[in-house]
Design a protein around this motif. Sequence first.
Motif, PDB file in Angstrom:
ATOM      1  N   MET A 184     -20.420  -3.937   7.921  1.00 47.82           N
ATOM      2  CA  MET A 184     -19.079  -3.505   8.235  1.00 47.82           C
ATOM      3  C   MET A 184     -18.146  -3.809   7.058  1.00 47.82           C
ATOM      4  N   PRO A 185     -17.260  -2.891   6.734  1.00 45.92           N
ATOM      5  CA  PRO A 185     -16.276  -3.171   5.683  1.00 45.92           C
ATOM      6  C   PRO A 185     -15.256  -4.200   6.171  1.00 45.92           C
ATOM      7  N   ASP A 186     -14.629  -4.864   5.244  1.00 47.25           N
ATOM      8  CA  ASP A 186     -13.591  -5.833   5.561  1.00 47.25           C
ATOM      9  C   ASP A 186     -12.379  -5.541   4.698  1.00 47.25           C
ATOM     10  N   ILE A 187     -11.214  -5.997   5.142  1.00 45.33           N
ATOM     11  CA  ILE A 187     -10.036  -5.968   4.288  1.00 45.33           C
ATOM     12  C   ILE A 187      -9.507  -7.388   4.191  1.00 45.33           C
ATOM     13  N   GLU A 188      -8.983  -7.711   3.048  1.00 45.83           N
ATOM     14  CA  GLU A 188      -8.416  -9.034   2.811  1.00 45.83           C
ATOM     15  C   GLU A 188      -6.916  -8.953   3.049  1.00 45.83           C
ATOM     16  N   VAL A 189      -6.426  -9.839   3.903  1.00 50.14           N
ATOM     17  CA  VAL A 189      -4.999  -9.898   4.208  1.00 50.14           C
ATOM     18  C   VAL A 189      -4.581 -11.355   4.045  1.00 50.14           C
ATOM     19  N   GLY A 190      -3.918 -11.627   2.952  1.00 48.90           N
ATOM     20  CA  GLY A 190      -3.572 -13.015   2.654  1.00 48.90           C
ATOM     21  C   GLY A 190      -4.841 -13.818   2.472  1.00 48.90           C
ATOM     22  N   ASP A 191      -4.976 -14.873   3.250  1.00 44.34           N
ATOM     23  CA  ASP A 191      -6.168 -15.718   3.157  1.00 44.34           C
ATOM     24  C   ASP A 191      -7.188 -15.408   4.243  1.00 44.34           C
ATOM     25  N   ARG A 192      -7.001 -14.280   4.942  1.00 45.61           N
ATOM     26  CA  ARG A 192      -7.907 -13.893   6.032  1.00 45.61           C
ATOM     27  C   ARG A 192      -8.691 -12.646   5.673  1.00 45.61           C
ATOM     28  N   THR A 193      -9.808 -12.509   6.347  1.00 50.53           N
ATOM     29  CA  THR A 193     -10.607 -11.306   6.252  1.00 50.53           C
ATOM     30  C   THR A 193     -10.588 -10.638   7.622  1.00 50.53           C
ATOM     31  N   VAL A 194     -10.251  -9.350   7.639  1.00 51.43           N
ATOM     32  CA  VAL A 194     -10.173  -8.599   8.887  1.00 51.43           C
ATOM     33  C   VAL A 194     -11.268  -7.546   8.873  1.00 51.43           C
ATOM     34  N   ARG A 195     -12.068  -7.529   9.921  1.00 56.08           N
ATOM     35  CA  ARG A 195     -13.169  -6.572  10.008  1.00 56.08           C
ATOM     36  C   ARG A 195     -12.660  -5.213  10.472  1.00 56.08           C
ATOM     37  N   VAL A 196     -13.073  -4.184   9.768  1.00 53.73           N
ATOM     38  CA  VAL A 196     -12.739  -2.800  10.139  1.00 53.73           C
ATOM     39  C   VAL A 196     -14.010  -1.967  10.074  1.00 53.73           C
ATOM     40  N   ASP A 197     -13.991  -0.823  10.769  1.00 56.32           N
ATOM     41  CA  ASP A 197     -15.144   0.063  10.708  1.00 56.32           C
ATOM     42  C   ASP A 197     -15.061   0.952   9.469  1.00 56.32           C
ATOM     43  N   ASN A 198     -15.993   1.852   9.319  1.00 58.46           N
ATOM     44  CA  ASN A 198     -16.041   2.716   8.134  1.00 58.46           C
ATOM     45  C   ASN A 198     -14.848   3.657   8.016  1.00 58.46           C
ATOM     46  N   PHE A 199     -14.069   3.810   9.088  1.00 52.68           N
ATOM     47  CA  PHE A 199     -12.902   4.687   9.085  1.00 52.68           C
ATOM     48  C   PHE A 199     -11.598   3.899   8.920  1.00 52.68           C
ATOM     49  N   GLY A 200     -11.687   2.570   8.847  1.00 49.72           N
ATOM     50  CA  GLY A 200     -10.510   1.729   8.680  1.00 49.72           C
ATOM     51  C   GLY A 200      -9.914   1.204   9.972  1.00 49.72           C
ATOM     52  N   PHE A 201     -10.579   1.453  11.107  1.00 52.82           N
ATOM     53  CA  PHE A 201     -10.086   0.954  12.388  1.00 52.82           C
ATOM     54  C   PHE A 201     -10.543  -0.487  12.589  1.00 52.82           C
ATOM     55  N   MET A 202      -9.629  -1.322  13.054  1.00 51.44           N
ATOM     56  CA  MET A 202      -9.965  -2.719  13.301  1.00 51.44           C
ATOM     57  C   MET A 202     -10.997  -2.846  14.403  1.00 51.44           C
ATOM     58  N   LEU A 203     -11.841  -3.833  14.276  1.00 54.64           N
ATOM     59  CA  LEU A 203     -12.861  -4.071  15.293  1.00 54.64           C
ATOM     60  C   LEU A 203     -12.359  -5.004  16.390  1.00 54.64           C
ATOM     61  N   GLU A 204     -11.329  -5.811  16.094  1.00 53.60           N
ATOM     62  CA  GLU A 204     -10.787  -6.760  17.071  1.00 53.60           C
ATOM     63  C   GLU A 204      -9.279  -6.567  17.196  1.00 53.60           C
ATOM     64  N   PHE A 205      -8.838  -6.028  18.317  1.00 53.88           N
ATOM     65  CA  PHE A 205      -7.416  -5.770  18.577  1.00 53.88           C
ATOM     66  C   PHE A 205      -6.578  -7.033  18.381  1.00 53.88           C
ATOM     67  N   LYS A 206      -7.110  -8.172  18.804  1.00 52.62           N
ATOM     68  CA  LYS A 206      -6.362  -9.427  18.754  1.00 52.62           C
ATOM     69  C   LYS A 206      -6.138  -9.950  17.340  1.00 52.62           C
ATOM     70  N   ASP A 207      -6.857  -9.422  16.361  1.00 50.08           N
ATOM     71  CA  ASP A 207      -6.702  -9.870  14.975  1.00 50.08           C
ATOM     72  C   ASP A 207      -5.522  -9.218  14.272  1.00 50.08           C
ATOM     73  N   TRP A 208      -4.850  -8.278  14.929  1.00 50.69           N
ATOM     74  CA  TRP A 208      -3.761  -7.530  14.316  1.00 50.69           C
ATOM     75  C   TRP A 208      -2.528  -8.406  14.105  1.00 50.69           C
ATOM     76  N   THR A 209      -1.896  -8.233  12.960  1.00 49.03           N
ATOM     77  CA  THR A 209      -0.588  -8.824  12.668  1.00 49.03           C
ATOM     78  C   THR A 209       0.204  -7.766  11.906  1.00 49.03           C
ATOM     79  N   LYS A 210       1.474  -8.004  11.727  1.00 45.21           N
ATOM     80  CA  LYS A 210       2.273  -7.068  10.935  1.00 45.21           C
ATOM     81  C   LYS A 210       1.747  -6.989   9.504  1.00 45.21           C
ATOM     82  N   GLU A 211       1.244  -8.088   8.984  1.00 44.77           N
ATOM     83  CA  GLU A 211       0.677  -8.084   7.640  1.00 44.77           C
ATOM     84  C   GLU A 211      -0.578  -7.204   7.577  1.00 44.77           C
ATOM     85  N   VAL A 212      -1.384  -7.248   8.629  1.00 48.20           N
ATOM     86  CA  VAL A 212      -2.571  -6.391   8.702  1.00 48.20           C
ATOM     87  C   VAL A 212      -2.138  -4.931   8.748  1.00 48.20           C
ATOM     88  N   ALA A 213      -1.116  -4.634   9.545  1.00 49.18           N
ATOM     89  CA  ALA A 213      -0.610  -3.258   9.621  1.00 49.18           C
ATOM     90  C   ALA A 213      -0.154  -2.781   8.248  1.00 49.18           C
TER      91      ALA A 213
END
Length: 103
Positions: free
Chosen positions: A1-30
């Motif tokens: 799975m691809p990941d994106i780096e947001v600050g000091d965190r890694t957020v998992r996203v699918d191949n289309f850029g959709f987050m895998l965990e709704f609860k991991d969302w923040t304004k910084e992730v957006a």
Amino acid sequence: MPDIEVGDRTVRVDNFGFMLEFKDWTKEVAEALAKLSSLYPLTEDHWQVIMYVRAYYEEHHTAPMLRAVLKRTKLKESRLRTLFPRSCRECICMIAGLPKGTG
């Protein structure tokens, strides 16, 4: 799975850029997702739509129809499509941290 780096965190996203965990969302992730989609910076109108879609999803466990977004935000459809030009509903859902829809 691809990941994106947001600050000091890694957020998992699918191949289309959709987050895998709704609860991991923040304004910084957006904002990071918006940059990847060439929609940065996010305006007050973007945030109004994003926050409504997130609240709707939390209550109904599905994304709202565009008609509901337009009614709630009082934006014109042309403005909404300018804000989120790439497959409008899909783009809104991606930046709002909703899972990729199947329909």
